[in-house]
Design an enzyme around this catalytic site. Structure first.
Site, mmCIF file in Angstrom:
data_model
loop_
_atom_site.group_PDB
_atom_site.id
_atom_site.type_symbol
_atom_site.label_atom_id
_atom_site.label_comp_id
_atom_site.label_asym_id
_atom_site.label_seq_id
_atom_site.Cartn_x
_atom_site.Cartn_y
_atom_site.Cartn_z
ATOM 1 N N ASP A 44 0.775 -1.246 0.000
ATOM 2 C CA ASP A 44 0.000 0.000 0.000
ATOM 3 C C ASP A 44 0.811 1.304 0.000
ATOM 4 O O ASP A 44 1.818 1.399 0.700
ATOM 5 C CB ASP A 44 -0.862 0.063 1.264
ATOM 6 C CG ASP A 44 -1.495 -1.250 1.617
ATOM 7 O OD1 ASP A 44 -1.467 -2.167 0.793
ATOM 8 O OD2 ASP A 44 -2.009 -1.369 2.743
ATOM 9 N N GLU A 223 -10.377 -2.844 4.233
ATOM 10 C CA GLU A 223 -9.051 -2.313 4.541
ATOM 11 C C GLU A 223 -8.905 -0.928 3.929
ATOM 12 O O GLU A 223 -9.683 -0.523 3.059
ATOM 13 C CB GLU A 223 -7.963 -3.225 3.958
ATOM 14 C CG GLU A 223 -7.979 -4.640 4.511
ATOM 15 C CD GLU A 223 -6.831 -5.505 4.006
ATOM 16 O OE1 GLU A 223 -6.156 -6.124 4.829
ATOM 17 O OE2 GLU A 223 -6.609 -5.558 2.781
#
Ligand code: FRU
Length: 512
Positions: A44, A223
């Site tokens: 990420d 998420e």
């Protein structure tokens, strides 16, 4: 360790990738105008912050190996969102007495008024991240501050700042909420498919404001949330968008968004609770979050491209092209518009070495090469085109193509528009490399009822992004073509099409 890893659905994908790494250099697939880590694994984007002329990009990074693990915050900066300067790890994994804390995803803010009391010379950078403790089976929210412009961080001694005593509780996304004059945190309880909103005057003390969810797609753990206020194009209206990632369910790698209102306490969804709005139609786009503090309140975000089963080395994983965000009013409601950022497009000509421009190309059941002089080589380009496809015909481009001497296709990726069904298809059946079998062919239903379609195709070695009709839809994926598969053709099948204009810019050298 194994048992812990199995707790996270997206982590399952990461674990599946571990077995595939085999240290064979794959520079033919290394993107040149997208962010990749210097070396090793990334997931990420984290802590996106604009400061003093630079876009900071922190990222989930394994400092040691080419697979997920030892999670730390890597760091890079760019002035133009194309050329990235890699900096040392900003927040490393913390190991104490054989106990490790991994630095999971989060965000960074510029605390210009020293609300935190951490700042020495005017403002300072404060990172808000999830501390993931495998041994204590806990995820809680930590803060750390930097008085050297975001290069190094000191952890707050009274961490955690938010702790629910849970294993799954992560990915805080924070910004300054001006109407309420407080910091606003959006964070998820992944297995409950809930986003929570907290407020704070000082980044240390947080108060729960409300919860949102379960709504929309709940087929996998939630998420990496983000909340952002966006302008509606052509109006003075602004609406709030809540983005949520969820990978590992029936939709594979998936990120959705909700449009609605945020009143300083609660997010109210404009749509029915079961309405699912995809952010991207590919099989890799994930964990996207926006930059904080961009001048002119510009809204730019970037997503992680989850690597396929094809191993790459010495890096693994990359970011998408940074994208400008806005909303558009449609008969069905407000919908997200995402275009390659104007920070990039304004200097695109300077970044391109060779440019091929073709106008008014008529095609009738044929395939031609628009780059007759063979100027564009090496699969790192930016292609813009406007097509008018007659009913019942299918037209588009075959890219990263190689044929054998007998004309048989060895590799190609086919991007095509069918004006009768109004569908845009990206077909990777012969693209090359190990691809996600379930996602070889992806189709997007295009809004409206026109024969015309506008395409922006960004091919960067192994990374492929297709934007449709000025950002109404995006499809992000990978291909792994053979070394000589770099031909581009335009085609029409089953009838005729006019390609009003094609512009292909070669970005192989990024203007250097
Ligand atoms: C999403 C994610 C986040 C977590 C991070 C760990 O890809 O699972 O939820 O913070 O990756 O690397």
């Amino acid at each position: 360790m194994k048992r812990l890893l199995l707790c996270f659905s997206s982590v399952l994908i990461k674990v599946a990738l571990i077995a595939q790494s085999d240290n064979i250099p794959t520079l033919q697939w290394r993107p040149v105008y997208h962010f990749t880590p210097d070396k090793n694994w990334t997931n990420d984007p984290n802590g996106l912050l604009y400061l003093n002329g630079e876009y900071h990009l922190y990222n989930q990074q394994n400092p040691f190996e080419n697979f997920w693990g030892h999670m730390s915050w890597g760091h890079a900066v760019s002035t133009d969102l194309i050329h990235w300067k890699h900096l040392p790890i900003a927040i490393p994994e913390k190991i104490k007495d054989s106990d490790t804390t991994w630095i999971f995803s989060g965000s960074a803010v510029w605390d210009k008024n020293n609300t935190s009391g951490f700042c020495k010379n005017g403002g300072c950078v404060v990172a808000i991240y999830t501390a993931h403790s495998p041994n204590r089976r806990n995820e809680s929210q930590y803060i750390a501050y930097s008085n050297d412009g975001g290069k190094t961080f000191v952890n707050y001694e009274k961490n955690p700042v938010v702790d629910l005593n849970r294993l799954d509780f992560r990915d805080p996304n924070v910004f300054w909420y001006e109407p309420g004059k407080f910091w606003l945190m959006t964070v998820v309880v992944p297995d409950m498919h809930k986003a929570q909103f907290y407020s704070s005057p000082n980044l240390k003390d947080w108060t729960l404001l409300s919860e949102f969810g379960p709504q929309g797609y709940t087929g996998a753990n939630w998420e990496c949330p983000f909340l952002i206020q966006l302008p509606v194009e052509g109006t003075n209206v602004k609406k709030w968008v809540l983005g949520i990632s969820a990978a590992g369910g029936e939709r594979g790698v998936f990120e959705q968004y909700f449009v609605g209102d945020f009143d300083g306490k609660e997010f109210k969804n404009d749509n029915a609770a079961d309405k699912v709005l995809p952010l991207d139609y590919g099989d890799t786009y994930y964990a996207a979050i926006p930059w904080n503090n961009v001048p002119g309140d510009k809204k730019i975000y970037i997503g992680w491209m989850i690597p396929n089963t094809q191993p790459t080395w010495p890096w693994r994983g990359q970011m998408s092209i940074p994208r400008d965000l806005s909303l558009k009013q449609t008969p069905e409601g407000y919908r997200l518009i995402q275009k390659p950022s104007s920070v990039i497009t304004k200097s695109l000509d300077k970044l391109s070495d060779n440019v091929v421009s073709v106008a008014n190309l008529e095609l009738n059941n044929e395939e031609i090469n628009p780059d007759k002089a063979g100027k564009i080589k090496g699969n790192a380009y930016w292609l813009d085109a406007e097509l008018n496809v007659k009913p019942n015909a299918v037209a588009g481009f075959r890219i990263a193509q190689q044929k054998d001497e007998g004309g048989k296709v060895i590799n190609e990726t086919v991007i095509s528009y069918n004006s009768s069904t109004r569908q845009l298809t990206v077909d990777r059946t012969n693209a090359g490399g190990k691809l996600n079998e379930h996602a070889l062919k992806r189709t997007i239903d295009i809004e409206g009822n026109s024969n015309a379609v506008k395409l922006t195709i960004l091919l960067d070695k192994s990374s492929l992004e297709v934007f449709v009709n000025d950002g109404e839809a995006a499809l992000t994926t990978y291909i792994y073509p053979g070394e000589h598969a770099d031909n581009i053709t335009a085609f029409a099948a089953g009838g005729s099409a006019e390609i009003k204009n094609i512009k292909i810019r070669d970005l192989s050298n990024r203007g250097k």
